[in-house]
Design a protein around this motif. Structure first.
Motif, PDB file in Angstrom:
ATOM      1  N   ILE A  46     -16.016  -9.466  79.659  1.00 19.99           N
ATOM      2  CA  ILE A  46     -15.542 -10.768  79.166  1.00 19.99           C
ATOM      3  C   ILE A  46     -16.404 -11.226  77.997  1.00 19.99           C
ATOM      4  CG2 ILE A  46     -15.258 -13.213  79.758  1.00 19.99           C
ATOM      5  CD1 ILE A  46     -14.554 -12.222  82.644  1.00 19.99           C
ATOM      6  N   GLU A  47     -17.720 -11.037  78.121  1.00 18.61           N
ATOM      7  CA  GLU A  47     -18.626 -11.423  77.036  1.00 18.61           C
ATOM      8  C   GLU A  47     -18.369 -10.595  75.781  1.00 18.61           C
ATOM      9  OE1 GLU A  47     -22.434 -11.014  78.910  1.00 18.61           O
ATOM     10  OE2 GLU A  47     -22.341 -13.010  79.808  1.00 18.61           O
ATOM     11  N   GLU A  48     -18.060  -9.311  75.956  1.00 22.30           N
ATOM     12  CA  GLU A  48     -17.787  -8.427  74.820  1.00 22.30           C
ATOM     13  C   GLU A  48     -16.459  -8.765  74.142  1.00 22.30           C
ATOM     14  OE1 GLU A  48     -17.767  -4.429  76.277  1.00 22.30           O
ATOM     15  OE2 GLU A  48     -19.889  -4.470  76.815  1.00 22.30           O
ATOM     16  N   SER A  49     -15.421  -8.944  74.951  1.00 21.15           N
ATOM     17  CA  SER A  49     -14.070  -9.112  74.423  1.00 21.15           C
ATOM     18  C   SER A  49     -13.671 -10.555  74.168  1.00 21.15           C
ATOM     19  CB  SER A  49     -13.049  -8.508  75.397  1.00 21.15           C
ATOM     20  OG  SER A  49     -13.346  -7.171  75.657  1.00 21.15           O
ATOM     21  N   GLY A  50     -14.326 -11.471  74.838  1.00 23.02           N
ATOM     22  CA  GLY A  50     -13.959 -12.879  74.711  1.00 23.02           C
ATOM     23  C   GLY A  50     -12.870 -13.254  75.703  1.00 23.02           C
ATOM     24  N   ALA A  51     -12.504 -14.518  75.693  1.00 19.62           N
ATOM     25  CA  ALA A  51     -11.525 -15.035  76.648  1.00 19.62           C
ATOM     26  C   ALA A  51     -10.098 -14.634  76.287  1.00 19.62           C
ATOM     27  CB  ALA A  51     -11.634 -16.553  76.733  1.00 19.62           C
ATOM     28  N   LEU A  64      -1.151 -12.728  71.656  1.00 21.16           N
ATOM     29  CA  LEU A  64      -2.437 -13.166  72.178  1.00 21.16           C
ATOM     30  C   LEU A  64      -2.305 -13.483  73.666  1.00 21.16           C
ATOM     31  CD1 LEU A  64      -5.269 -13.734  71.040  1.00 21.16           C
ATOM     32  CD2 LEU A  64      -4.556 -16.091  70.684  1.00 21.16           C
ATOM     33  N   TYR A  65      -3.237 -12.971  74.469  1.00 22.73           N
ATOM     34  CA  TYR A  65      -3.219 -13.167  75.917  1.00 22.73           C
ATOM     35  C   TYR A  65      -4.611 -13.541  76.416  1.00 22.73           C
ATOM     36  CZ  TYR A  65       1.303 -10.846  76.138  1.00 22.73           C
ATOM     37  OH  TYR A  65       2.628 -10.517  75.977  1.00 22.73           O
ATOM     38  N   THR A  66      -4.628 -14.172  77.574  1.00 22.07           N
ATOM     39  CA  THR A  66      -5.900 -14.395  78.254  1.00 22.07           C
ATOM     40  C   THR A  66      -6.419 -13.033  78.710  1.00 22.07           C
ATOM     41  OG1 THR A  66      -5.134 -16.535  79.059  1.00 22.07           O
ATOM     42  CG2 THR A  66      -7.013 -15.577  80.191  1.00 22.07           C
ATOM     43  N   ASN A  67      -7.706 -12.814  78.554  1.00 21.67           N
ATOM     44  CA  ASN A  67      -8.332 -11.563  78.944  1.00 21.67           C
ATOM     45  C   ASN A  67      -8.071 -11.308  80.439  1.00 21.67           C
ATOM     46  OD1 ASN A  67     -10.094  -9.474  79.568  1.00 21.67           O
ATOM     47  ND2 ASN A  67     -11.681 -10.220  78.168  1.00 21.67           N
ATOM     48  N   PRO A  68      -7.441 -10.193  80.798  1.00 20.50           N
ATOM     49  CA  PRO A  68      -7.158  -9.906  82.213  1.00 20.50           C
ATOM     50  C   PRO A  68      -8.427  -9.768  83.055  1.00 20.50           C
ATOM     51  CG  PRO A  68      -6.430  -8.094  80.811  1.00 20.50           C
ATOM     52  CD  PRO A  68      -6.924  -9.166  79.914  1.00 20.50           C
ATOM     53  N   ALA A  69      -9.560  -9.512  82.423  1.00 25.05           N
ATOM     54  CA  ALA A  69     -10.823  -9.406  83.159  1.00 25.05           C
ATOM     55  C   ALA A  69     -11.200 -10.752  83.785  1.00 25.05           C
ATOM     56  CB  ALA A  69     -11.935  -8.918  82.239  1.00 25.05           C
TER      57      ALA A  69
END
Length: 114
Positions: A46-51, A64-69
């Motif tokens: 999450i920190e690498e890819s962002g929200a 654009l989507y919310t990060n599935p993580a």
């Protein structure tokens, strides 16, 4: 103190309480350790890819989507919380007879409870 060091400390205290050989305690504790590792890995992603992340469709269109993580992190957090609640129940039920219930429990304290 690292997660591994904390786990070793908890197991050492569990031994003093006589629960370290209990199958339910061991399997539940190991499951909790796995969940914590998954949470650590998801947090890094999450920190690498962002929200928000983009997903590319046919013809090069991006959405654009919310990060599935984030969703997986939340699910794993809920599961880890349930696992630690089970650990607490196991520890309390396996206390050796004669232990004072009002006395602070080192094992629960090591797990961050009390």
């Amino acid at each position: 103190m690292s997660l591994e060091q904390q786990a070793q400390e908890i197991l050492k205290i569990a031994e003093q309480h006589g629960v370290e050989q209990n199958f339910l305690f061991l399997t539940t504790f190991k499951r909790y350790q796995v969940q914590l590792k998954i949470l650590e890995d998801l947090k890094k992603k999450i920190e690498e890819s962002g929200a928000l992340v983009t997903k590319e469709y046919v013809k090069g269109r991006e959405n654009l989507y919310t990060n599935p993580a984030i969703s997986e992190f939340n699910k794993t957090s809920t599961s880890a919380n349930q696992t630690v609640a089970i650990l607490i129940k196991i520890i309390k039920s396996l206390r050796t007879d004669g232990e004072d219930d009002d006395k602070e429990d080192e094992l629960l304290k090591a797990l961050g409870i009390k």
